[in-house]
Enzyme design. Structure first.
Site, PDB file in Angstrom:
ATOM      1  N   LYS A 239      24.071  44.668  39.131  1.00  0.00           N
ATOM      2  CA  LYS A 239      24.740  43.330  38.547  1.00  0.00           C
ATOM      3  C   LYS A 239      23.528  42.601  37.590  1.00  0.00           C
ATOM      4  O   LYS A 239      22.923  41.880  38.475  1.00  0.00           O
ATOM      5  CB  LYS A 239      25.424  42.666  39.538  1.00  0.00           C
ATOM      6  CG  LYS A 239      25.985  41.502  38.821  1.00  0.00           C
ATOM      7  CD  LYS A 239      26.189  40.233  39.615  1.00  0.00           C
ATOM      8  CE  LYS A 239      26.553  38.940  38.997  1.00  0.00           C
ATOM      9  NZ  LYS A 239      25.640  38.649  37.854  1.00  0.00           N
ATOM     10  N   GLU A 320      14.692  37.411  47.404  1.00  0.00           N
ATOM     11  CA  GLU A 320      13.521  36.513  47.000  1.00  0.00           C
ATOM     12  C   GLU A 320      14.239  35.448  46.452  1.00  0.00           C
ATOM     13  O   GLU A 320      15.085  35.539  45.407  1.00  0.00           O
ATOM     14  CB  GLU A 320      12.633  37.264  46.084  1.00  0.00           C
ATOM     15  CG  GLU A 320      11.674  36.414  45.630  1.00  0.00           C
ATOM     16  CD  GLU A 320      10.744  36.984  44.384  1.00  0.00           C
ATOM     17  OE1 GLU A 320       9.625  36.224  44.072  1.00  0.00           O
ATOM     18  OE2 GLU A 320      11.149  38.093  43.925  1.00  0.00           O
ATOM     19  N   CYS A 354       9.070  31.153  39.955  1.00  0.00           N
ATOM     20  CA  CYS A 354       8.531  30.487  41.043  1.00  0.00           C
ATOM     21  C   CYS A 354       7.188  30.096  40.984  1.00  0.00           C
ATOM     22  O   CYS A 354       6.606  29.278  41.910  1.00  0.00           O
ATOM     23  CB  CYS A 354       8.767  31.222  42.098  1.00  0.00           C
ATOM     24  SG  CYS A 354       8.144  33.143  41.936  1.00  0.00           S
TER      25      CYS A 354
END
Length: 397
Positions: A239, A320, A354
Site C-alpha cells: 500500500k 518506524e 525524522c
C-alpha cells in the site's frame, strides 16, 4: 522374548530413500560470495551528465499526468474511486491519476500472493539475490534520473534530497540487504561428528503474506518495505502513500520489467482504513511492515491484537514512526558551519523527515552570532529554479 532391537526392526518398513539435499537443498546453504559498497552520491554540477539526464527527465514528466492502476498478479485494475497526486509545490499540476482498491480487490490480492508464494519460495536464494543486484544496477544507471525526477516532482524534494533517497539509499537498501541475506546463510550450526550427525539450518519465508504500508517522504523506504522481504521468499501487499504514487509505481515497473514474478508484490493504492481492515482481518496475515505516523501504527497494532485469535500464527509488527532531530552545539563550533547545517537540516525537505532539525541547543556565548546567521540565511534560501532543478542554496556554502 525377542530382543528390543529385533522387535523394532520387524515393525519398520522401508518406504524410500532421500538424500539430505532433498530436505535442505544445496542451493539453500551454499551461496555465491560477493561484496558491496555504498552507491556514490552524484554532484549534479552545471554541465555534468547526471544534471543533463535529470533535466531531460524532469522535462519529460512536467506536463504529464500518469495513469497508475492497481496491479494484482500482473493484471491491472481500475475502480470508480479515482484519486490524483498533485505537485506539492504547484497544486494546479497533477502528476498522477490513480485508483483506490476495494476490500474485494485487497482480498483478491491476498489470494493471488499466496498462490505466487508457493513458486517464489522454491526459487534458490542465489537467483533471488542476482535479480535484486541486477535491478540495483539498473537503478544506478538507466533509471536513476527518472527515480529522482518522479521524487522531485511528486514529493517536492531538492535535487540532493532526491539523490540521497530515491537513488543512493534505494540502491543501497537492495544491495546491502541481499548481502546480509548471504551472510545469514553462511552460518550453519556446529556438527561435532558430521559423519554421524549433521546439523543444518535453513531460512524459510513467513507463513502467510506481509502487508507493507509505506510513507510519502522517502522513496527508498517505500521500495525497501515492499521488496526486501521477498528476498527471503515472502510475498507482500504494497500500500503506497497517496502522495508518493508516482515514484513508487516507477519502482514497481522497474522490478516488473526486470522479470520479477507476478503476484509476489501486488501494488495496491488504497484508502488507509479499507486496506488496514482487510489485511488485519485475514487469518493468513504474517506481518505488517510499516513506516508512518504514530496514530496509524497504533491503529494497526490494536487491530492485530483484536484479531489475534483468528490468525494462523502470530503476526509480526515492524514499525518506524516519526521522530525529530536536534543539534547540540559545542562552544568551539564554527558558527558558519552550524548555521548552514542547521538551515539545511530544518528546511531542505521542509522538515518532513525524522532527521529534520527541530531544536538547537546553543552555548550562550555563541547564540547572538548563530541567531543572526540563522535569520539572515533563512531569508536568502532559494527553492524552485527556472531550469526546473529544485535546489536549496545556502549563501557561502
Amino acid at each position: 522374548m525377542l530382543p528390543v532391537a529385533k522387535t523394532i526392526s520387524r515393525g519398520v518398513h522401508k518406504i524410500g530413500v532421500r538424500s539430505i539435499s532433498s530436505v535442505i537443498p544445496k542451493t539453500d546453504i551454499e551461496l555465491k560470495d560477493f561484496q558491496i559498497k555504498n552507491e556514490p552520491v552524484l554532484s549534479y554540477l552545471p554541465g555534468s551528465q547526471e544534471r543533463q539526464d535529470l533535466e531531460a527527465a524532469l522535462k519529460s514528466l512536467a506536463d504529464v499526468t500518469e495513469d497508475i492502476p492497481i496491479v494484482i498478479g500482473g493484471k491491472e485494475y481500475r475502480t470508480e474511486h479515482v484519486q490524483y497526486q498533485p505537485m506539492p509545490h504547484d497544486h494546479q499540476k497533477k502528476v498522477a491519476k490513480f485508483y483506490w482498491a476495494t476490500p474485494e480487490l485487497v482480498n483478491k490480492a491476498i489470494d493471488v500472493s499466496l498462490k505466487a508464494k508457493a513458486d517464489w519460495e522454491k526459487v534458490p536464494i542465489d537467483e533471488k539475490i542476482d535479480m535484486f543486484l541486477r535491478v540495483s544496477d539498473d537503478m544506478a544507471t538507466k533509471y536513476r534520473a527518472l527515480l529522482n525526477a518522479t521524487t522531485m516532482l511528486g514529493q517536492a524534494k531538492t535535487v540532493i534530497q532526491a539523490e540521497i533517497d530515491s537513488a543512493a539509499e534505494l540502491i543501497d537498501f537492495f544491495r546491502f540487504n541481499t548481502f546480509f541475506a548471504k551472510e545469514l546463510f553462511q552460518y550453519q550450526p556446529i556438527s561435532e561428528h558430521p559423519e554421524q550427525t549433521l546439523n543444518l539450518m535453513r531460512y524459510r519465508s513467513l507463513e502467510g503474506f506481509i502487508a507493507s504500508v509505506t510513507p510519502f517522504n522517502f522513496t527508498a523506504i517505500a521500495g525497501n518495505l515492499a521488496y526486501t522481504p521477498t528476498v527471503m521468499g515472502n510475498v507482500t501487499l504494497w500500500k503506497p502513500s497517496d502522495t508518493a504514487i508516482l515514484s513508487n509505481y516507477l519502482i514497481y515497473k522497474i522490478f516488473r520489467d526486470a522479470g520479477f514474478p507476478d503476484g509476489v508484490v501486488n501494488f495496491l493504492p488504497s484508502d488507509g482504513p479499507v486496506f488496514g481492515k482487510a489485511v488485519t482481518a485475514h487469518p493468513e496475515l504474517a506481518a505488517v511492515n510499516f513506516t508512518g505516523s504514530v496514530p496509524t501504527f497504533q491503529w494497526l497494532w490494536k487491530a492485530v491484537g483484536d484479531n489475534i485469535h483468528s490468525y494462523k500464527g502470530f503476526p509480526k509488527l515492524v514499525g518506524e514512526c516519526g521522530g525529530k532531530n536536534y543539534h547540540f552545539v559545542h562552544p568551539t563550533a564554527e558558527v558558519g558551519t552550524v548555521v548552514a547545517s542547521t538551515i539545511r537540516s530544518a528546511f531542505e525537505y521542509q522538515g518532513q523527515k525524522c532527521s529534520a532539525c527541530s531544536r538547537v541547543y546553543v552555548p550562550e556565548s555563541l547564540w547572538p552570532q548563530i541567531k543572526e546567521g540563522l535569520v539572515e540565511t533563512q531569508k536568502n534560501a532559494q527553492g524552485w529554479t527556472s531550469d526546473g532543478i529544485r535546489l536549496l542554496h545556502v549563501r557561502g556554502h
